[in-house]
Motif scaffolding. Structure first.
Motif, PDB file in Angstrom:
ATOM      1  N   ARG A 124     -13.402 -13.432 -16.338  1.00 31.57           N
ATOM      2  CA  ARG A 124     -12.797 -13.951 -15.139  1.00 31.57           C
ATOM      3  C   ARG A 124     -13.424 -14.809 -14.090  1.00 31.57           C
ATOM      4  N   TYR A 125     -14.896 -14.726 -14.511  1.00 29.62           N
ATOM      5  CA  TYR A 125     -15.449 -15.603 -13.501  1.00 29.62           C
ATOM      6  C   TYR A 125     -16.098 -16.813 -13.867  1.00 29.62           C
ATOM      7  N   ASN A 126     -16.057 -17.692 -12.949  1.00 23.43           N
ATOM      8  CA  ASN A 126     -16.615 -19.234 -13.223  1.00 23.43           C
ATOM      9  C   ASN A 126     -17.673 -19.454 -12.136  1.00 23.43           C
ATOM     10  N   PRO A 127     -18.896 -19.305 -12.133  1.00 21.06           N
ATOM     11  CA  PRO A 127     -19.938 -19.232 -11.287  1.00 21.06           C
ATOM     12  C   PRO A 127     -19.701 -20.455 -10.207  1.00 21.06           C
ATOM     13  N   ALA A 128     -19.559 -21.713 -10.676  1.00 24.33           N
ATOM     14  CA  ALA A 128     -19.361 -22.788  -9.985  1.00 24.33           C
ATOM     15  C   ALA A 128     -18.307 -22.806  -9.212  1.00 24.33           C
ATOM     16  N   ARG A 129     -17.064 -22.153  -9.557  1.00 26.51           N
ATOM     17  CA  ARG A 129     -15.844 -22.039  -8.592  1.00 26.51           C
ATOM     18  C   ARG A 129     -15.762 -20.875  -7.658  1.00 26.51           C
ATOM     19  N   ASP A 130     -16.368 -19.743  -8.476  1.00 29.83           N
ATOM     20  CA  ASP A 130     -16.066 -18.329  -7.796  1.00 29.83           C
ATOM     21  C   ASP A 130     -17.166 -17.803  -7.125  1.00 29.83           C
ATOM     22  N   THR A 131     -18.241 -18.437  -6.580  1.00 32.31           N
ATOM     23  CA  THR A 131     -19.291 -17.926  -5.991  1.00 32.31           C
ATOM     24  C   THR A 131     -19.295 -18.286  -4.493  1.00 32.31           C
ATOM     25  N   ASP A 132     -19.577 -17.341  -3.764  1.00 33.34           N
ATOM     26  CA  ASP A 132     -19.778 -17.875  -2.251  1.00 33.34           C
ATOM     27  C   ASP A 132     -21.173 -17.270  -1.887  1.00 33.34           C
ATOM     28  N   LEU A 133     -22.058 -18.175  -1.620  1.00 32.81           N
ATOM     29  CA  LEU A 133     -23.469 -17.908  -1.113  1.00 32.81           C
ATOM     30  C   LEU A 133     -23.466 -17.749   0.334  1.00 32.81           C
ATOM     31  N   ILE A 134     -23.849 -16.687   0.858  1.00 31.84           N
ATOM     32  CA  ILE A 134     -23.878 -16.532   2.357  1.00 31.84           C
ATOM     33  C   ILE A 134     -25.381 -16.558   2.821  1.00 31.84           C
ATOM     34  N   GLU A 135     -25.700 -17.531   3.678  1.00 29.62           N
ATOM     35  CA  GLU A 135     -27.077 -17.657   3.850  1.00 29.62           C
ATOM     36  C   GLU A 135     -27.385 -17.119   5.286  1.00 29.62           C
ATOM     37  N   SER A 148     -30.032 -13.614   2.170  1.00 25.49           N
ATOM     38  CA  SER A 148     -28.691 -14.021   1.784  1.00 25.49           C
ATOM     39  C   SER A 148     -28.048 -13.191   0.965  1.00 25.49           C
ATOM     40  N   LYS A 149     -26.756 -13.317   0.962  1.00 26.28           N
ATOM     41  CA  LYS A 149     -25.822 -12.432   0.083  1.00 26.28           C
ATOM     42  C   LYS A 149     -25.083 -13.243  -0.826  1.00 26.28           C
ATOM     43  N   ILE A 150     -24.268 -12.710  -1.908  1.00 27.49           N
ATOM     44  CA  ILE A 150     -23.332 -13.468  -2.833  1.00 27.49           C
ATOM     45  C   ILE A 150     -22.332 -12.773  -3.013  1.00 27.49           C
ATOM     46  N   VAL A 151     -21.140 -13.511  -2.988  1.00 23.11           N
ATOM     47  CA  VAL A 151     -19.645 -12.770  -3.310  1.00 23.11           C
ATOM     48  C   VAL A 151     -19.299 -13.429  -4.770  1.00 23.11           C
ATOM     49  N   CYS A 152     -19.046 -12.641  -5.629  1.00 19.66           N
ATOM     50  CA  CYS A 152     -18.493 -12.964  -6.816  1.00 19.66           C
ATOM     51  C   CYS A 152     -17.095 -12.634  -7.141  1.00 19.66           C
ATOM     52  N   ASP A 153     -16.158 -13.866  -7.271  1.00 22.73           N
ATOM     53  CA  ASP A 153     -14.679 -13.400  -7.295  1.00 22.73           C
ATOM     54  C   ASP A 153     -14.385 -13.545  -8.926  1.00 22.73           C
ATOM     55  N   ALA A 154     -14.210 -12.205  -9.372  1.00 19.74           N
ATOM     56  CA  ALA A 154     -13.742 -11.997 -10.808  1.00 19.74           C
ATOM     57  C   ALA A 154     -12.407 -11.709 -10.899  1.00 19.74           C
ATOM     58  N   THR A 155     -11.556 -12.219 -10.341  1.00 19.62           N
ATOM     59  CA  THR A 155     -10.219 -11.856 -10.330  1.00 19.62           C
ATOM     60  C   THR A 155      -9.489 -12.808 -11.165  1.00 19.62           C
ATOM     61  N   LEU A 156      -8.359 -12.507 -11.734  1.00 25.69           N
ATOM     62  CA  LEU A 156      -7.627 -13.610 -12.522  1.00 25.69           C
ATOM     63  C   LEU A 156      -7.050 -14.697 -11.386  1.00 25.69           C
ATOM     64  N   LYS A 157      -7.171 -15.825 -11.838  1.00 22.03           N
ATOM     65  CA  LYS A 157      -6.746 -17.066 -11.180  1.00 22.03           C
ATOM     66  C   LYS A 157      -5.455 -17.559 -11.596  1.00 22.03           C
ATOM     67  N   ILE A 158      -5.209 -17.341 -12.919  1.00 22.57           N
ATOM     68  CA  ILE A 158      -3.909 -17.624 -13.527  1.00 22.57           C
ATOM     69  C   ILE A 158      -3.120 -16.276 -14.174  1.00 22.57           C
TER      70      ILE A 158
END
Length: 132
Positions: free
Chosen positions: A47-58, A81-91
Motif C-alpha cells: 500500500r506504500y509508494n515511496p515517491a507518493r506516500d513519503t513526507d520528509l520533515i527536515e 530529520s523525520k520521515i512519515v510513511c503513508d501505508a494506507t489504501l488510496k483506492i
C-alpha cells in the motif's frame, strides 16, 4: 486509522512526528495489526509508494543524547530529520478472494481432528476471516 479524505494519513503522521521523538512514523489502515511487524511490512509493500506516500520533515532538533545520528565532529548536536510513511489504501481494493468463513473453520477443525501440528490463525489472517 481510517483516512477520511485524501492526505489525511500523512497529516496525522506529521502530527505524531511533531509531538514525539520518533524519527519514522508509519501510518496504516485499521485492518492492519500494528503489533505484528510482518503485517506492517506487508502494508508497506502493498500500500506504500515511496515517491507518493513519503513526507520528509527536515531541520528537526534532537538533543545529542537522544539521537547519536545527529552528532557532528565537534560533538555538538546538529539538526536531524523525520520521515512519515503513508501505508494506507488510496483506492478501494475490492474484496479479497477467500473461501467462506464456515469452510475455513471446518478446515481448521479437520486439521486439529486428524492430529496435525497445532495451528493458530495469525491475527492478520483472523481480521480477514472475520470480515468474510
Amino acid at each position: 486509522m481510517r483516512p477520511a479524505y485524501p492526505a489525511h494519513a500523512k497529516k496525522v503522521g506529521r502530527l505524531v512526528a511533531a509531538m514525539s521523538p520518533i524519527k519514522r512514523v508509519t501510518v496504516v489502515d485499521d485492518d492492519v495489526d500494528i503489533r505484528d511487524h510482518l503485517h506492517v511490512e506487508w502494508a508497506m509493500n502493498a500500500r506504500y509508494n515511496p515517491a507518493r506516500d513519503t513526507d520528509l520533515i527536515e531541520d528537526v532538533y534532537f538533543p545529542i543524547n537522544m539521537d547519536p545520528s545527529v552528532r557532528s565532529r565537534t560533538s555538538q548536536s546538529t539538526m536531524g530529520s523525520k520521515i512519515v510513511c503513508d501505508a494506507t489504501l488510496k483506492i478501494d481494493a475490492g474484496t479479497f478472494s477467500l473461501p467462506p468463513r464456515a469452510i475455513m473453520m471446518q478446515a481448521l477443525e479437520v486439521w486439529n481432528r486428524v492430529g496435525l501440528p497445532k495451528f493458530d490463525i495469525p491475527k492478520r489472517a483472523r481480521l480477514r476471516i472475520d470480515r468474510s
